[in-house]
Scaffold this motif. Structure first.
Motif, PDB file in Angstrom:
ATOM      1  N   ILE A   8       0.753  -1.123   0.101  1.00  0.00           N
ATOM      2  CA  ILE A   8       0.150  -0.021   0.027  1.00  0.00           C
ATOM      3  C   ILE A   8       0.785   1.211   0.027  1.00  0.00           C
ATOM      4  CG2 ILE A   8      -1.694   1.480   1.428  1.00  0.00           C
ATOM      5  CD1 ILE A   8      -2.859  -1.349   2.412  1.00  0.00           C
ATOM      6  N   ALA A   9       1.979   1.225   0.782  1.00  0.00           N
ATOM      7  CA  ALA A   9       2.965   2.515   0.995  1.00  0.00           C
ATOM      8  C   ALA A   9       3.297   2.697  -0.400  1.00  0.00           C
ATOM      9  CB  ALA A   9       3.827   2.175   1.969  1.00  0.00           C
ATOM     10  N   LYS A  10       4.083   1.527  -1.379  1.00  0.00           N
ATOM     11  CA  LYS A  10       4.520   1.859  -2.335  1.00  0.00           C
ATOM     12  C   LYS A  10       3.360   2.295  -3.499  1.00  0.00           C
ATOM     13  CE  LYS A  10       7.996  -0.148  -4.343  1.00  0.00           C
ATOM     14  NZ  LYS A  10       8.869  -1.087  -4.974  1.00  0.00           N
ATOM     15  N   GLU A  11       2.413   1.767  -3.326  1.00  0.00           N
ATOM     16  CA  GLU A  11       1.502   2.187  -4.355  1.00  0.00           C
ATOM     17  C   GLU A  11       0.832   3.592  -4.286  1.00  0.00           C
ATOM     18  OE1 GLU A  11      -3.097   0.572  -5.820  1.00  0.00           O
ATOM     19  OE2 GLU A  11      -1.956  -0.710  -4.511  1.00  0.00           O
ATOM     20  N   TYR A  12       0.870   3.924  -3.058  1.00  0.00           N
ATOM     21  CA  TYR A  12       0.282   5.617  -2.596  1.00  0.00           C
ATOM     22  C   TYR A  12       1.417   6.257  -2.289  1.00  0.00           C
ATOM     23  CZ  TYR A  12      -4.301   3.315  -3.071  1.00  0.00           C
ATOM     24  OH  TYR A  12      -5.628   2.785  -3.725  1.00  0.00           O
ATOM     25  N   ASN A  13       2.617   5.935  -2.341  1.00  0.00           N
ATOM     26  CA  ASN A  13       3.715   6.910  -2.331  1.00  0.00           C
ATOM     27  C   ASN A  13       3.584   7.481  -0.762  1.00  0.00           C
ATOM     28  OD1 ASN A  13       6.078   8.154  -2.948  1.00  0.00           O
ATOM     29  ND2 ASN A  13       5.081  10.019  -3.256  1.00  0.00           N
ATOM     30  N   LEU A  14       3.611   6.573   0.140  1.00  0.00           N
ATOM     31  CA  LEU A  14       3.548   6.779   1.697  1.00  0.00           C
ATOM     32  C   LEU A  14       4.694   6.441   2.505  1.00  0.00           C
ATOM     33  CD1 LEU A  14      -0.068   5.565   2.333  1.00  0.00           C
ATOM     34  CD2 LEU A  14       0.427   7.780   1.721  1.00  0.00           C
ATOM     35  N   TYR A  15       5.105   6.900   3.367  1.00  0.00           N
ATOM     36  CA  TYR A  15       5.889   6.384   4.358  1.00  0.00           C
ATOM     37  C   TYR A  15       5.417   5.306   5.293  1.00  0.00           C
ATOM     38  CZ  TYR A  15       9.286  10.318   3.403  1.00  0.00           C
ATOM     39  OH  TYR A  15       9.897  11.279   2.882  1.00  0.00           O
ATOM     40  N   VAL A  16       6.037   4.283   5.802  1.00  0.00           N
ATOM     41  CA  VAL A  16       5.542   3.501   6.840  1.00  0.00           C
ATOM     42  C   VAL A  16       6.552   3.766   8.097  1.00  0.00           C
ATOM     43  CG1 VAL A  16       5.247   1.128   7.626  1.00  0.00           C
ATOM     44  CG2 VAL A  16       5.040   1.723   5.256  1.00  0.00           C
ATOM     45  N   ILE A  17       5.941   4.120   9.160  1.00  0.00           N
ATOM     46  CA  ILE A  17       6.928   4.384  10.342  1.00  0.00           C
ATOM     47  C   ILE A  17       6.461   3.348  11.261  1.00  0.00           C
ATOM     48  CG2 ILE A  17       7.059   6.158  12.294  1.00  0.00           C
ATOM     49  CD1 ILE A  17       5.658   8.284  10.500  1.00  0.00           C
ATOM     50  N   SER A  18       7.452   2.450  11.591  1.00  0.00           N
ATOM     51  CA  SER A  18       7.454   1.252  12.211  1.00  0.00           C
ATOM     52  C   SER A  18       7.876   1.367  13.503  1.00  0.00           C
ATOM     53  CB  SER A  18       7.982   0.268  11.358  1.00  0.00           C
ATOM     54  OG  SER A  18       7.630  -1.118  11.891  1.00  0.00           O
ATOM     55  N   ASP A  19       6.921   1.501  14.600  1.00  0.00           N
ATOM     56  CA  ASP A  19       7.326   1.667  16.076  1.00  0.00           C
ATOM     57  C   ASP A  19       7.739   0.276  16.423  1.00  0.00           C
ATOM     58  OD1 ASP A  19       7.803   1.877  18.677  1.00  0.00           O
ATOM     59  OD2 ASP A  19       6.221   3.317  18.744  1.00  0.00           O
ATOM     60  N   GLU A  20       8.933  -0.096  16.691  1.00  0.00           N
ATOM     61  CA  GLU A  20       9.573  -1.484  16.732  1.00  0.00           C
ATOM     62  C   GLU A  20       9.976  -1.602  18.286  1.00  0.00           C
ATOM     63  OE1 GLU A  20      11.661  -3.006  13.462  1.00  0.00           O
ATOM     64  OE2 GLU A  20       9.956  -2.696  11.959  1.00  0.00           O
ATOM     65  N   VAL A  21       9.855  -0.786  19.259  1.00  0.00           N
ATOM     66  CA  VAL A  21      10.499  -0.906  20.574  1.00  0.00           C
ATOM     67  C   VAL A  21      10.329  -2.255  21.137  1.00  0.00           C
ATOM     68  CG1 VAL A  21      10.314   1.537  20.589  1.00  0.00           C
ATOM     69  CG2 VAL A  21       8.754   0.380  21.880  1.00  0.00           C
TER      70      VAL A  21
ATOM     71  N   PRO B 230      13.539  -5.496   1.473  1.00  0.00           N
ATOM     72  CA  PRO B 230      14.324  -4.359   0.498  1.00  0.00           C
ATOM     73  C   PRO B 230      13.457  -3.755  -0.353  1.00  0.00           C
ATOM     74  CG  PRO B 230      15.312  -6.689   0.452  1.00  0.00           C
ATOM     75  CD  PRO B 230      13.891  -6.894   1.183  1.00  0.00           C
ATOM     76  N   GLU B 231      12.157  -4.450  -0.914  1.00  0.00           N
ATOM     77  CA  GLU B 231      11.395  -3.616  -1.875  1.00  0.00           C
ATOM     78  C   GLU B 231      10.671  -2.398  -1.121  1.00  0.00           C
ATOM     79  OE1 GLU B 231       8.888  -7.285  -0.440  1.00  0.00           O
ATOM     80  OE2 GLU B 231      11.183  -6.720  -0.512  1.00  0.00           O
ATOM     81  N   TYR B 232      10.891  -2.232   0.172  1.00  0.00           N
ATOM     82  CA  TYR B 232      10.045  -1.200   0.683  1.00  0.00           C
ATOM     83  C   TYR B 232      10.903  -0.330   1.321  1.00  0.00           C
ATOM     84  CZ  TYR B 232       6.348  -4.649   0.681  1.00  0.00           C
ATOM     85  OH  TYR B 232       5.547  -5.817   0.193  1.00  0.00           O
ATOM     86  N   ARG B 233      12.463  -0.166   1.312  1.00  0.00           N
ATOM     87  CA  ARG B 233      13.422   0.395   1.671  1.00  0.00           C
ATOM     88  C   ARG B 233      12.991   1.834   1.830  1.00  0.00           C
ATOM     89  NH1 ARG B 233      19.014  -1.211  -0.541  1.00  0.00           N
ATOM     90  NH2 ARG B 233      19.806   0.291   0.630  1.00  0.00           N
ATOM     91  N   GLU B 234      12.926   2.465   0.749  1.00  0.00           N
ATOM     92  CA  GLU B 234      12.748   3.831   0.649  1.00  0.00           C
ATOM     93  C   GLU B 234      11.342   4.467   1.566  1.00  0.00           C
ATOM     94  OE1 GLU B 234      14.763   6.260  -0.835  1.00  0.00           O
ATOM     95  OE2 GLU B 234      16.153   4.355  -0.637  1.00  0.00           O
ATOM     96  N   ASN B 235      10.387   3.642   1.507  1.00  0.00           N
ATOM     97  CA  ASN B 235       9.391   4.109   2.503  1.00  0.00           C
ATOM     98  C   ASN B 235       9.407   3.757   3.945  1.00  0.00           C
ATOM     99  OD1 ASN B 235       8.479   2.433  -0.231  1.00  0.00           O
ATOM    100  ND2 ASN B 235       6.960   3.973  -0.167  1.00  0.00           N
ATOM    101  N   THR B 236      10.371   3.034   4.335  1.00  0.00           N
ATOM    102  CA  THR B 236      10.483   2.383   5.767  1.00  0.00           C
ATOM    103  C   THR B 236      11.316   3.252   6.589  1.00  0.00           C
ATOM    104  OG1 THR B 236      10.041   0.158   5.015  1.00  0.00           O
ATOM    105  CG2 THR B 236      11.119   0.472   7.105  1.00  0.00           C
ATOM    106  N   ILE B 237      10.688   3.870   7.964  1.00  0.00           N
ATOM    107  CA  ILE B 237      11.209   4.495   8.881  1.00  0.00           C
ATOM    108  C   ILE B 237      10.896   3.622  10.069  1.00  0.00           C
ATOM    109  CG2 ILE B 237      11.477   6.365  10.577  1.00  0.00           C
ATOM    110  CD1 ILE B 237      10.033   7.788   7.746  1.00  0.00           C
ATOM    111  N   ILE B 238      12.131   3.392  10.986  1.00  0.00           N
ATOM    112  CA  ILE B 238      11.976   2.319  12.008  1.00  0.00           C
ATOM    113  C   ILE B 238      12.245   3.392  13.483  1.00  0.00           C
ATOM    114  CG2 ILE B 238      12.833   0.451  13.545  1.00  0.00           C
ATOM    115  CD1 ILE B 238      13.465  -0.838  10.533  1.00  0.00           C
ATOM    116  N   ILE B 239      11.327   3.222  14.444  1.00  0.00           N
ATOM    117  CA  ILE B 239      11.465   3.763  15.721  1.00  0.00           C
ATOM    118  C   ILE B 239      12.082   2.872  16.616  1.00  0.00           C
ATOM    119  CG2 ILE B 239      10.544   4.977  17.486  1.00  0.00           C
ATOM    120  CD1 ILE B 239      10.351   6.771  15.201  1.00  0.00           C
ATOM    121  N   GLU B 240      12.998   3.177  17.341  1.00  0.00           N
ATOM    122  CA  GLU B 240      13.747   2.197  18.133  1.00  0.00           C
ATOM    123  C   GLU B 240      14.029   2.765  19.537  1.00  0.00           C
ATOM    124  OE1 GLU B 240      14.447  -0.801  19.489  1.00  0.00           O
ATOM    125  OE2 GLU B 240      15.356  -1.524  17.621  1.00  0.00           O
TER     126      GLU B 240
END
Length: 398
Positions: A191-204, A222-232
């Motif tokens: 969905i993020a790739k199709e709609y040009n969205l970020y995915v903010i993944s809170d993985e604490v 790897p296919e979502y690497r440009e969309n993905t932001i991880i919170i640690e």
């Protein structure tokens, strides 16, 4: 003198809203079991303090705005060894806890009146940041009978508008304890790739998953690497909430370069806490995490099985983190939680719960639910369950 609308519009955290009632209960001599907050009770590893004491720091100077290089290298190695994730030190920015990480991420991505998409129920303290930055929330509902897993893809897409900038996931879930499958994460990524969205993944809570389930990182694809932001954060992983060390992790170079400006604006994170965190990342291995996971899993079993035995209570077995969402046979969970502190005790003891309405965007949703944290010893959990059972009986007989 005036107070800004920005500050006035921020609501009190539902996790801490009942603190005045708890303080009064204690003044009246009641013992209160805290089922309301995700504060790990396991000891912070001594390596944290040892690294600080042995650091040889004579002057506490400003650290690098990105965070100490040693800590970022240690985190990079930690990701590779524990999750087979390939993030180098330039793709990691150290923050003052996961909360500052999220604030910086949102500030970098969103303009006023932009929209964020997330699954409800969601961590209530997110709302403070949304209100502060004037971000609008669109929420799709996850149901307790489905273990709070994601709804069908079309229900998620239906909530997207031209103003949507990102999807926010908490994985494993707070307040639900849900561990998403790889298939669910791929749906979000697609969905993020199709709609040009970020995915903010809170993985604490990533290292706290049970029943041999694995909490796959959004960074694994790897296919979502440009969309993905991880919170640690080290808060839950190492029982070090007070250290306030978190991180933003992403392979999106443009995003990292922009959020770095915010890191520079606040100068740096605590030098001592970063030294201690480096010690944790460098010295604690799989046995440490496995031991903590076993303790929390046993507590999960005790609280889940105990809740099932209480008349009228409905509960879904959590798969990770250390929370469980519970539906109580009451008219209003907030009224009940306050009543338990103000008017009820069982042998001089009572419990503090978190009403669940604050975890929902939909009005009146969660009105009969509470979030319970099982960050206390097994014997205290058993006592708390007995108090809750007796409290429900008395409340419903009024």
């Amino acid at each position: 003198m005036n107070i800004s609308k920005r500050a006035s519009n921020i609501k009190v955290s539902p996790v801490r809203k009942l603190i005045p009632y708890q303080e009064e209960a204690i003044k009246r001599g009641k013992k209160v079991y805290h089922l309301n907050i995700g504060q790990p009770d396991l000891p912070t590893p001594p390596e944290f303090t040892e690294f600080i004491v042995n650091s040889g720091e004579k002057t506490l100077s400003y650290a690098h705005s990105k965070g100490n290089l040693g800590l970022r290298l240690a985190m990079s190695k930690f990701y590779k060894e524990n999750f087979d994730l390939d993030f180098n030190e330039e793709e990691i920015l150290i923050t003052a806890g996961g909360s500052e990480a999220l604030l910086f991420v949102l500030t970098t991505i969103f303009d006023v009146d932009d929209e964020i998409l997330l699954s409800e129920p969601y961590y209530a303290n997110y709302n403070s940041f949304f209100e502060m930055l004037q971000i609008k929330v669109n929420a799709f509902s996850a149901k307790s009978e489905d273990g709070f897993h994601l709804p069908p893809k079309e229900e998620i897409i239906a909530k997207i508008t031209p103003k949507t900038k990102a999807i926010l996931l908490t994985h494993p879930g707070n307040p639900t304890g849900t561990v998403y499958t790889e298939e669910e994460l791929k749906i979000i990524g697609d969905i993020a790739k199709e709609y040009n969205l970020y995915v903010i993944s809170d993985e604490v809570y990533r290292l706290l998953s049970y029943d041999n389930k694995i909490a796959t990182s959004m960074g694994s694809f790897p296919e979502y690497r440009e969309n993905t932001i991880i919170i640690e954060s080290i808060s839950k992983t190492y029982s070090a909430c007070g250290a306030r060390i978190g991180a933003i992790v992403s392979k999106n170079k443009e995003f990292i370069s922009q959020v770095y400006k915010l890191c520079q604006a606040r100068l740096s994170v605590s030098t001592l806490d970063m030294i201690g965190a480096e010690g944790l990342y460098n010295t604690l291995k799989k046995d440490y995490f496995d031991g903590n996971r076993a303790i929390y899993e046993k507590r999960r079993d005790v609280i889940y099985e105990g809740l099932l035995k209480i008349d009228g209570v409905k509960v879904t077995k959590p798969e990770g983190a250390f929370y469980v969402m519970v539906t109580l046979p009451v008219d209003d969970s907030e009224k009940f939680a306050i009543w338990m502190l103000e008017y009820f005790d069982y042998e001089g003891e009572t419990v503090m719960l978190t009403p669940a309405q604050g975890f929902y965007k939909t009005p009146d949703a969660g009105k009969q639910q509470v979030r319970i944290s099982y960050c206390i010893e097994e014997e205290k959990i058993r006592k708390s369950l007995k108090i809750l059972e007796e409290g429900l009986k008395k409340y419903n007989s009024k």
